[in-house]
Write a protein that holds these residues in place. Structure first.
Motif, PDB file in Angstrom:
ATOM      1  N   GLY A  61       0.818  -1.213   0.000  1.00  0.00           N
ATOM      2  CA  GLY A  61       0.000   0.000   0.000  1.00  0.00           C
ATOM      3  C   GLY A  61       0.849   1.260   0.000  1.00  0.00           C
ATOM      4  N   PHE A  62       0.219   2.356  -0.421  1.00  0.00           N
ATOM      5  CA  PHE A  62       0.924   3.632  -0.569  1.00  0.00           C
ATOM      6  C   PHE A  62       1.413   4.189   0.767  1.00  0.00           C
ATOM      7  CE2 PHE A  62      -1.617   3.494  -4.468  1.00  0.00           C
ATOM      8  CZ  PHE A  62      -0.640   3.806  -5.399  1.00  0.00           C
ATOM      9  N   ARG A  66       5.249   5.118   1.776  1.00  0.00           N
ATOM     10  CA  ARG A  66       5.638   6.488   2.144  1.00  0.00           C
ATOM     11  C   ARG A  66       6.232   6.513   3.550  1.00  0.00           C
ATOM     12  NH1 ARG A  66       4.296  10.116  -1.741  1.00  0.00           N
ATOM     13  NH2 ARG A  66       2.397   9.781  -2.952  1.00  0.00           N
ATOM     14  N   GLN A  67       5.611   5.776   4.471  1.00  0.00           N
ATOM     15  CA  GLN A  67       6.117   5.781   5.839  1.00  0.00           C
ATOM     16  C   GLN A  67       7.514   5.170   5.897  1.00  0.00           C
ATOM     17  OE1 GLN A  67       4.414   7.351   8.397  1.00  0.00           O
ATOM     18  NE2 GLN A  67       6.422   7.112   9.359  1.00  0.00           N
ATOM     19  N   TYR A  68       7.746   4.171   5.077  1.00  0.00           N
ATOM     20  CA  TYR A  68       9.073   3.561   5.035  1.00  0.00           C
ATOM     21  C   TYR A  68      10.105   4.579   4.533  1.00  0.00           C
ATOM     22  CZ  TYR A  68      12.813   0.214   4.056  1.00  0.00           C
ATOM     23  OH  TYR A  68      14.017  -0.444   4.037  1.00  0.00           O
ATOM     24  N   GLU A 143      -1.317   7.258   6.488  1.00  0.00           N
ATOM     25  CA  GLU A 143      -2.355   6.243   6.662  1.00  0.00           C
ATOM     26  C   GLU A 143      -3.148   6.082   5.370  1.00  0.00           C
ATOM     27  OE1 GLU A 143      -6.121   8.821   8.413  1.00  0.00           O
ATOM     28  OE2 GLU A 143      -4.819   7.784   9.855  1.00  0.00           O
ATOM     29  N   GLY A 144      -3.755   4.871   5.199  1.00  0.00           N
ATOM     30  CA  GLY A 144      -4.570   4.592   4.021  1.00  0.00           C
ATOM     31  C   GLY A 144      -3.800   3.838   2.951  1.00  0.00           C
ATOM     32  N   ARG A 149      -2.898   9.617   3.107  1.00  0.00           N
ATOM     33  CA  ARG A 149      -2.808  10.983   3.602  1.00  0.00           C
ATOM     34  C   ARG A 149      -1.933  11.011   4.838  1.00  0.00           C
ATOM     35  NH1 ARG A 149      -7.041   8.187   3.574  1.00  0.00           N
ATOM     36  NH2 ARG A 149      -8.195   7.658   5.456  1.00  0.00           N
ATOM     37  N   VAL A 150      -1.300  12.150   5.068  1.00  0.00           N
ATOM     38  CA  VAL A 150      -0.440  12.314   6.222  1.00  0.00           C
ATOM     39  C   VAL A 150      -1.222  13.034   7.314  1.00  0.00           C
ATOM     40  CG1 VAL A 150       0.572  14.504   5.370  1.00  0.00           C
ATOM     41  CG2 VAL A 150       1.816  13.088   7.027  1.00  0.00           C
ATOM     42  N   VAL A 151      -1.125  12.531   8.536  1.00  0.00           N
ATOM     43  CA  VAL A 151      -1.871  13.113   9.654  1.00  0.00           C
ATOM     44  C   VAL A 151      -1.011  13.089  10.914  1.00  0.00           C
ATOM     45  CG1 VAL A 151      -4.124  12.398   8.761  1.00  0.00           C
ATOM     46  CG2 VAL A 151      -2.890  10.897  10.348  1.00  0.00           C
ATOM     47  N   ASN A 152      -1.376  13.922  11.861  1.00  0.00           N
ATOM     48  CA  ASN A 152      -0.854  13.794  13.211  1.00  0.00           C
ATOM     49  C   ASN A 152      -1.748  12.779  13.911  1.00  0.00           C
ATOM     50  OD1 ASN A 152      -0.473  14.135  16.066  1.00  0.00           O
ATOM     51  ND2 ASN A 152       0.521  16.100  15.647  1.00  0.00           N
TER      52      ASN A 152
END
Length: 500
Positions: A61-62, A66-68, A143-144, A149-152
């Protein structure tokens, strides 16, 4: 910059797009991090040739990818680039200025990014907003699995300043790419929907993106077929709409997609009904008024259509200082202002509309409603029109209003005042397309060829108006300046590479 920034890219089989992006970002960031998710072409080799740090990640997943990339990056800030994008020099300079602002406002966690989606002809077809620039912090996560999308994670949102950076996006130039992405997204969304409960946020978020994907296929393949497919999910979303906060971006923009679906099916009654509900949620959301204009125009109700365009302009004035409005139609603002001038001046109810615009101007002193009033007054009452546009320019320090003023002087052969107005417009906004074009023309008439070339080149880069290359060639030929000649040759070489 004393703030360390990492440029991050997720890629798979992007050998075609990657060189363009990497050329535009090389030397601008402290590091380039590319996470490859299974390429079988030369993506990895190309990335390494530009000095990128390359990591490999199995696809999950995206958001995971991205988190990696964030975890592998060492910067204080992260800027994500899609492989089919390009960073313009002016926008990089804008980004640096925004970072300086944020140093004094540490509460901001990200920076808004607006994608300028280019069509096959190289012109901007639409704008789309997201947040692809953010601080590196344990609480700020992606997340997602799709439409990530990026969130706190403590607040479920991210705080961004009222400034944004623009990115050129070439993905929309290839219709087959859009179609394949939409079909892939639908497969993933249907799968993810199975694991969601209907009272969860992810449920209505996924439904929103299903409707969005169908709208792409409707526009690209079969308008009626895919619009009808959307109806099922539109009804699902409406069933749970009271559980969704009115301030939710997904809820607000859902009404745009849903209304557009009914318009495509020529069900104007249902479209109007949806827009009435939408305006109860946010009466200043510009897209709702533009779609109302579309509905009334289709029904040949000219009076209501013009009133809707006026409300569209008023909504832009109201929301212009608020970042976060995801709009498909704000890009048409200048055309709407021009259309309003034509509609009102040629309409049998012209006096009625003039009074409406005057009343709104007197009440709000809004930037764009003032510009509309200037245009509908300038031929019959020049003194009042000039008073209005000068007030707009001064109150709002409006680059566009100074451009309107400059055009007025230019058309009336008052070149001295025209030059001063365009120079002020440029000082307020160096990215003002019209101001750069007129300044190039005026400096050319003054035989200041270096400045004429500078503003002409800036106009060309901003507008992508390749017809203007002939003007630059004329400037170079008359100037006999070797530096300008060299710059022009480099420009021609770059353009020939793009064409080939």
């Amino acid at each position: 910059m004393d703030i360390k920034v990492s440029a991050c890219i997720i890629a798979k089989n992007e050998e075609k797009n990657l060189p363009r992006l990497l050329n535009s970002i090389k030397g601008k960031f402290d590091e380039i991090v590319l996470v490859d998710t299974g390429s079988t072409d030369k993506t990895v080799e190309i990335a390494k040739s530009y000095g990128a740090k390359v990591y490999h990640r199995e696809w999950n997943g995206f958001a995971d990818a991205r988190q990696y990339a964030v975890d592998m990056a060492s910067g204080d800030w992260i800027w994500f680039f899609d492989a089919d994008t390009e960073l313009e020099e002016e926008e990089y300079e804008r980004f640096k200025r925004i970072l300086l602002f944020i140093k004094d406002h540490p509460e901001y966690e990200g920076i808004g990014t607006v994608y300028k989606n280019l069509g096959l002809d190289g012109n901007i077809k639409s704008l789309s907003s997201t947040v692809h620039i953010h601080k590196k912090h344990p609480d700020i996560v992606w997340e997602g699995k799709i439409h990530e999308r990026v969130v706190n994670k403590k607040t479920s949102t991210i705080l961004i300043p009222p400034m944004k950076v623009h990115i050129l996006h070439y993905g929309y130039a290839e219709i087959n790419t859009q179609i394949e992405k939409a079909k892939r997204n639908l497969r993933l969304l249907f799968e993810e929907l199975k694991s969601c409960k209907d009272n969860e946020k992810e449920y209505y978020v996924n439904i929103f993106y299903i409707i969005q994907s169908y709208s792409v296929l409707a526009a690209a393949i079969d308008l009626k077929k895919y619009s009808k497919k959307s109806l099922r999910y539109i009804k699902k979303f409406l069933r749970y709409k009271d559980n969704i906060p009115n301030e939710s971006t997904f809820k607000k923009h859902f009404y745009v997609y849903a209304t557009r679906t009914y318009i495509s099916l020529e069900n104007y009654k249902e479209a109007e009904k949806l827009l009435e509900d939408a305006l109860n949620i946010d009466k200043f959301y510009p897209d709702y008024h533009f779609l109302l204009y579309t509905v009334y125009k289709a029904q040949e109700d000219t009076k209501k259509a013009v009133e809707s365009l006026i409300n569209f302009i008023l909504s832009i004035d109201k929301t212009s200082k608020i970042y976060g409005v995801i709009s498909d139609y704000i890009i048409y603002k200048e055309k709407v202002i021009s259309d309003l001038e034509s509609y009102i001046l040629s309409n049998e109810d012209r006096d009625y509309f003039k009074e409406i615009v005057k009343d709104h101007w007197n009440e709000t002193k809004g930037e764009n409603i003032g510009r509309v009033l200037f245009r509908i007054l300038k031929d019959e009452n020049q003194k009042e029109a000039l008073k209005v546009i000068k007030k707009v320019a001064t109150i709002h320090q409006s680059s566009e209003a100074y451009t309107d003023l400059g055009e007025y002087y230019y058309e009336n052969q008052n070149m001295e005042d025209a030059f001063r107005s365009f120079l002020k417009a440029y000082d307020l906004n160096p990215f003002n397309i019209k101001a750069n074009k007129y300044l190039s023309d005026l400096y050319f008439s003054f035989k200041d060829y270096e400045k004429a070339f500078y503003h002409g080149l800036k106009y060309l880069n901003l507008s992508r108006d390749t017809n203007f290359i002939k003007n630059l060639e004329d400037i170079v030929n008359l100037s006999q300046n070797l530096n300008l000649k060299e710059s022009f040759e480099k420009l021609n070489k770059k353009l020939s590479q793009v064409v080939s």
